[in-house]
Design a protein around this motif. Structure first.
Motif, short mmCIF file in Angstrom:
data_model
loop_
_atom_site.label_atom_id
_atom_site.label_comp_id
_atom_site.label_asym_id
_atom_site.label_seq_id
_atom_site.Cartn_x
_atom_site.Cartn_y
_atom_site.Cartn_z
N GLY A 49 8.09 5.91 -2.66
CA GLY A 49 9.12 5.60 -1.66
C GLY A 49 8.61 5.72 -0.23
O GLY A 49 7.95 6.70 0.12
N GLU A 50 8.90 4.73 0.58
CA GLU A 50 8.57 4.79 2.00
C GLU A 50 9.51 5.80 2.66
O GLU A 50 10.66 5.98 2.24
N LEU A 51 9.02 6.49 3.68
CA LEU A 51 9.87 7.45 4.39
C LEU A 51 11.09 6.74 4.96
O LEU A 51 10.98 5.69 5.58
N GLU A 71 2.82 17.40 -23.89
CA GLU A 71 3.16 17.88 -25.23
C GLU A 71 2.25 17.27 -26.29
O GLU A 71 2.01 17.88 -27.34
N GLN A 72 1.73 16.07 -26.01
CA GLN A 72 0.82 15.39 -26.93
C GLN A 72 -0.65 15.64 -26.61
O GLN A 72 -1.53 14.96 -27.13
N GLY A 73 -0.91 16.59 -25.70
CA GLY A 73 -2.28 16.96 -25.37
C GLY A 73 -2.92 16.13 -24.29
O GLY A 73 -4.13 16.26 -24.04
N GLY A 74 -2.15 15.27 -23.62
CA GLY A 74 -2.71 14.42 -22.57
C GLY A 74 -2.82 15.12 -21.23
O GLY A 74 -2.24 16.19 -21.01
N LEU A 75 -3.57 14.50 -20.33
CA LEU A 75 -3.82 15.03 -18.98
C LEU A 75 -3.25 14.05 -17.96
O LEU A 75 -3.96 13.17 -17.46
N PRO A 76 -1.95 14.16 -17.65
CA PRO A 76 -1.31 13.15 -16.78
C PRO A 76 -1.53 13.40 -15.30
O PRO A 76 -1.72 14.54 -14.86
N PHE A 77 -1.50 12.33 -14.54
CA PHE A 77 -1.44 12.41 -13.08
C PHE A 77 -0.61 11.24 -12.57
O PHE A 77 -0.58 10.17 -13.18
N LEU A 78 0.09 11.45 -11.47
CA LEU A 78 0.84 10.38 -10.82
C LEU A 78 -0.07 9.64 -9.88
O LEU A 78 -0.91 10.25 -9.20
N THR A 79 0.11 8.34 -9.78
CA THR A 79 -0.76 7.56 -8.90
C THR A 79 -0.05 6.35 -8.32
O THR A 79 0.90 5.82 -8.89
N ASP A 80 -0.51 5.95 -7.16
CA ASP A 80 -0.15 4.69 -6.51
C ASP A 80 -1.29 4.38 -5.55
O ASP A 80 -2.08 5.27 -5.21
N CYS A 81 -1.40 3.14 -5.13
CA CYS A 81 -2.46 2.78 -4.19
C CYS A 81 -1.89 2.61 -2.79
O CYS A 81 -0.68 2.40 -2.61
N ASN A 82 -2.75 2.72 -1.80
CA ASN A 82 -2.33 2.63 -0.40
C ASN A 82 -1.78 1.24 -0.08
O ASN A 82 -2.10 0.26 -0.73
N THR A 83 -0.97 1.20 0.98
CA THR A 83 -0.33 -0.05 1.38
C THR A 83 -1.24 -0.89 2.28
O THR A 83 -2.14 -0.37 2.95
N LEU A 84 -0.96 -2.18 2.29
CA LEU A 84 -1.68 -3.10 3.17
C LEU A 84 -1.18 -2.98 4.60
O LEU A 84 -1.93 -3.08 5.56
N TYR A 85 0.13 -2.76 4.74
CA TYR A 85 0.75 -2.70 6.06
C TYR A 85 0.74 -1.27 6.59
O TYR A 85 0.74 -0.31 5.82
N SER A 88 3.98 4.76 6.22
CA SER A 88 3.71 6.17 5.95
C SER A 88 2.84 6.36 4.71
O SER A 88 2.65 7.48 4.25
N ARG A 89 2.28 5.25 4.17
CA ARG A 89 1.44 5.35 2.96
C ARG A 89 0.17 4.52 3.09
O ARG A 89 -0.35 4.01 2.13
N LYS A 90 -0.36 4.40 4.32
CA LYS A 90 -1.49 3.51 4.55
C LYS A 90 -2.84 4.17 4.31
O LYS A 90 -3.87 3.49 4.27
N ASN A 91 -2.88 5.49 4.17
CA ASN A 91 -4.10 6.19 3.75
C ASN A 91 -3.68 7.35 2.87
O ASN A 91 -2.50 7.71 2.79
N ALA A 92 -4.64 7.94 2.17
CA ALA A 92 -4.31 8.93 1.15
C ALA A 92 -3.64 10.17 1.74
O ALA A 92 -2.74 10.75 1.12
N LEU A 93 -4.05 10.60 2.91
CA LEU A 93 -3.46 11.80 3.50
C LEU A 93 -1.98 11.57 3.81
O LEU A 93 -1.12 12.39 3.46
N GLU A 94 -1.69 10.45 4.47
CA GLU A 94 -0.30 10.15 4.79
C GLU A 94 0.50 9.83 3.53
O GLU A 94 1.69 10.16 3.43
N HIS A 95 -0.15 9.20 2.58
CA HIS A 95 0.52 8.83 1.33
C HIS A 95 0.98 10.07 0.58
O HIS A 95 2.13 10.15 0.11
N ILE A 96 0.10 11.05 0.45
CA ILE A 96 0.46 12.28 -0.25
C ILE A 96 1.51 13.06 0.54
O ILE A 96 2.43 13.65 -0.05
N GLU A 97 1.40 13.06 1.86
CA GLU A 97 2.41 13.72 2.69
C GLU A 97 3.78 13.06 2.50
O GLU A 97 4.80 13.74 2.36
#
Length: 374
Positions: A49-51, A71-85, A88-97
Motif C-alpha cells: 500500500g502507498e502511504l 506449519e509445513q516447514g517452509g521459510l516464508p518472506f513477504l516481498t514486492d519490488c520497488n516502484t517506477l514512479y 513512498s516505495r521507490k527504493n528499499a529503505l523507503e519501501h520497508i518504512e
C-alpha cells in the motif's frame, strides 16, 4: 486443457470465527498443503500500500498465509519490488518504512520483508519467458526468483489502466524490477486534448516523471521524459488525456501476462485473491476512492488465469455501489453503458487481453470449476 479448480468463499462467518481462519481453511481446501514446503524459501508477493491509501490488504492476511507455510516447514518472506514512479516505495529503505507504517513487520505478519529488486530497484534477473511473443525475457526482482516456491496474495480491485488488478497484475507488474516495469509500460505515450483540459493539475500531481507542464493553463507532456505509465489518464476527470498509440493498453496487458509467466513457470505456485474494498484504482495511489462493488469474498487456485477469470465473473455479477465512481458514471443520463463494471468505472481500460494472452502463452486456462465453500 481441462478446467482449473477455483475455490471460493464469501465473508460470512459465525460468531467466534475470523476471516483469517476462513482464509486458511480456503487455502487448505484448495490444496496448499500438497506443496512440499519443507526447508524451502517461500516468496509471498503482496502490495504493502502507498502511504495515504487505506484499501490495501491488512497484514493479518499475510500472517495467515505465512503461518500455514511455517506449519509445513517452509521459510516464508513477504516481498514486492520497488516502484517506477517516485513515491513512498521507490527504493528499499523507503519501501520497508512504508510497509512498517502500514502495519507490515515481522511481528504482525510472522515473517520478514525482503524487497524483491534490492536497494535501488536494480537487483534483477533476466528470465526467459516461455512462449513469450513480445517479451522474450523478463526483468524480475532477484529475491523473487531466488525463492523455491511462489505465493501470490492479491487485493482484487479495479485499475485505471488495466481494468482490474488481481493475481496476474500482482505477479507480472509487481515482480518486475524498475527496468521491468519500464519495459511493460513503454508501449505508448500519452497526448492531451487541449479543448478538454481544464488546467486542474491533477495529472501533474500523479506524474512520476515530471513530464507535465502547463502552457496557457493547458497540460503539455514532454514525450522525451514521459514513461508511458498511464497514471495521468486515470487522474484526469475530463477525459483530456489518452494513449497516443491505440494498442498501448493491449500491449501493456500482454506484457504483464508474459512477465507473470516468467515468475510462475517451472516452480510450485499458489494464488489467492481477496475481493474486498474493491477500489476503482490501484493501491499505488496515495489515496483510495470509495469501493465500486460490495465485498464479495476470497478465492484460491493453483491457476492464476482461472482465478482472475473467476473473480472477474463474480465481480460482473455484483450490484454496483451507487455512491462510487462506477455508480456515479452509470447514473449519468448520457453515459455510454459498456455493461462491464470495470469499463464503466474506467472507460479507457483494457482487461480481457490480459486473460486471453495469459491463456495463449500457456500460463493457465480461463475455463474453471468454481467450488464454493461455506
Amino acid at each position: 486443457m481441462e478446467k482449473a479448480k477455483v475455490y471460493f468463499t464469501d465473508f460470512r462467518t459465525p460468531v467466534g470465527t475470523s476471516w483469517t481462519a476462513k482464509l486458511q481453511r480456503l487455502c487448505i481446501a484448495a490444496g496448499i498443503k500438497n506443496i512440499d514446503f519443507d526447508k524451502k524459501f517461500v516468496a509471498i508477493k503482496m502490495h504493502f500500500g502507498e502511504l495515504g491509501n487505506l484499501s490495501f490488504l491488512r497484514p493479518n492476511y499475510a500472517k495467515a498465509i505465512a503461518d500455514l507455510v511455517k506449519e509445513q516447514g517452509g521459510l516464508p518472506f513477504l516481498t514486492d519490488c520497488n516502484t517506477l514512479y517516485p513515491g513512498s516505495r521507490k527504493n528499499a529503505l523507503e519501501h520497508i518504512e512504508c510497509a512498517n507504517i502500514n502495519g507490515f513487520n515481522s511481528i504482525s505478519t510472522g515473517c520478514q520483508i525482503i524487497i524483491g529488486d534490492g536497494l535501488k530497484g536494480t537487483d534483477d534477473v533476466e528470465v526467459p519467458v516461455k512462449n513469450g511473443e513480445i517479451c522474450k525475457t523478463a526483468k524480475i526482482g532477484r529475491a523473487v526468483m531466488d525463492a523455491d516456491i511462489f505465493i501470490s496474495l492479491a487485493h482484487f480491485k479495479g485499475h485505471e489502466t488495466t481494468g482490474f488488478g488481481g493475481a496476474i497484475k500482482n505477479i507480472g507488474m509487481g515482480c518486475g524490477s524498475r527496468a521491468g516495469k519500464m519495459e511493460q509500460h513503454s508501449s505508448g505515450k500519452v497526448v492531451v486534448n487541449a479543448e478538454k483540459c481544464r488546467g486542474c493539475r491533477r495529472c501533474a500531481k500523479e506524474c512520476g516523471s515530471d513530464a507535465i507542464t502547463y502552457v496557457d493553463n493547458k497540460a503539455v507532456i514532454d514525450k522525451d521524459i514521459c514513461k508511458g505509465c498511464g497514471r495521468c489518464i486515470g487522474a484526469c476527470g475530463f477525459d483530456a488525456i489518452r494513449n497516443e498509440q491505440w494498442d498501448a493498453g493491449d500491449l501493456l496487458d500482454k506484457k504483464m501476462a508474459e512477465y507473470a509467466q516468467a515468475v510462475v513457470q517451472d516452480r510450485p505456485c499458489f494464488h489467492i485473491n481477496m475481493m474486498m474494498d474493491i477500489s476503482p484504482n490501484c493501491d499505488c495511489h496515495g489515496e483510495n476512492d470509495a469501493a465500486i462493488l460490495p465485498n464479495i469474498g476470497m478465492a484460491a487456485s493453483f491457476d492464476a488465469v482461472a482465478l482472475d477469470q473467476a473473480c472477474v465473473d463474480l465481480c460482473q455479477k455484483a450490484e454496483p455501489i451507487k455512491n462510487s465512481q462506477l455508480g456515479d458514471n452509470l447514473a449519468k443520463p448520457d453515459w455510454h453503458h459498456h455493461h462491464d463494471h470495470f469499463m464503466d468505472s474506467n472507460p479507457n481500460v483494457h482487461w480481457k487481453e490480459t486473460l486471453e494472452h495469459a491463456e495463449k502463452i500457456g500460463m493457465g486456462t480461463r475455463e474453471y470449476e468454481l467450488i464454493t465453500l461455506k
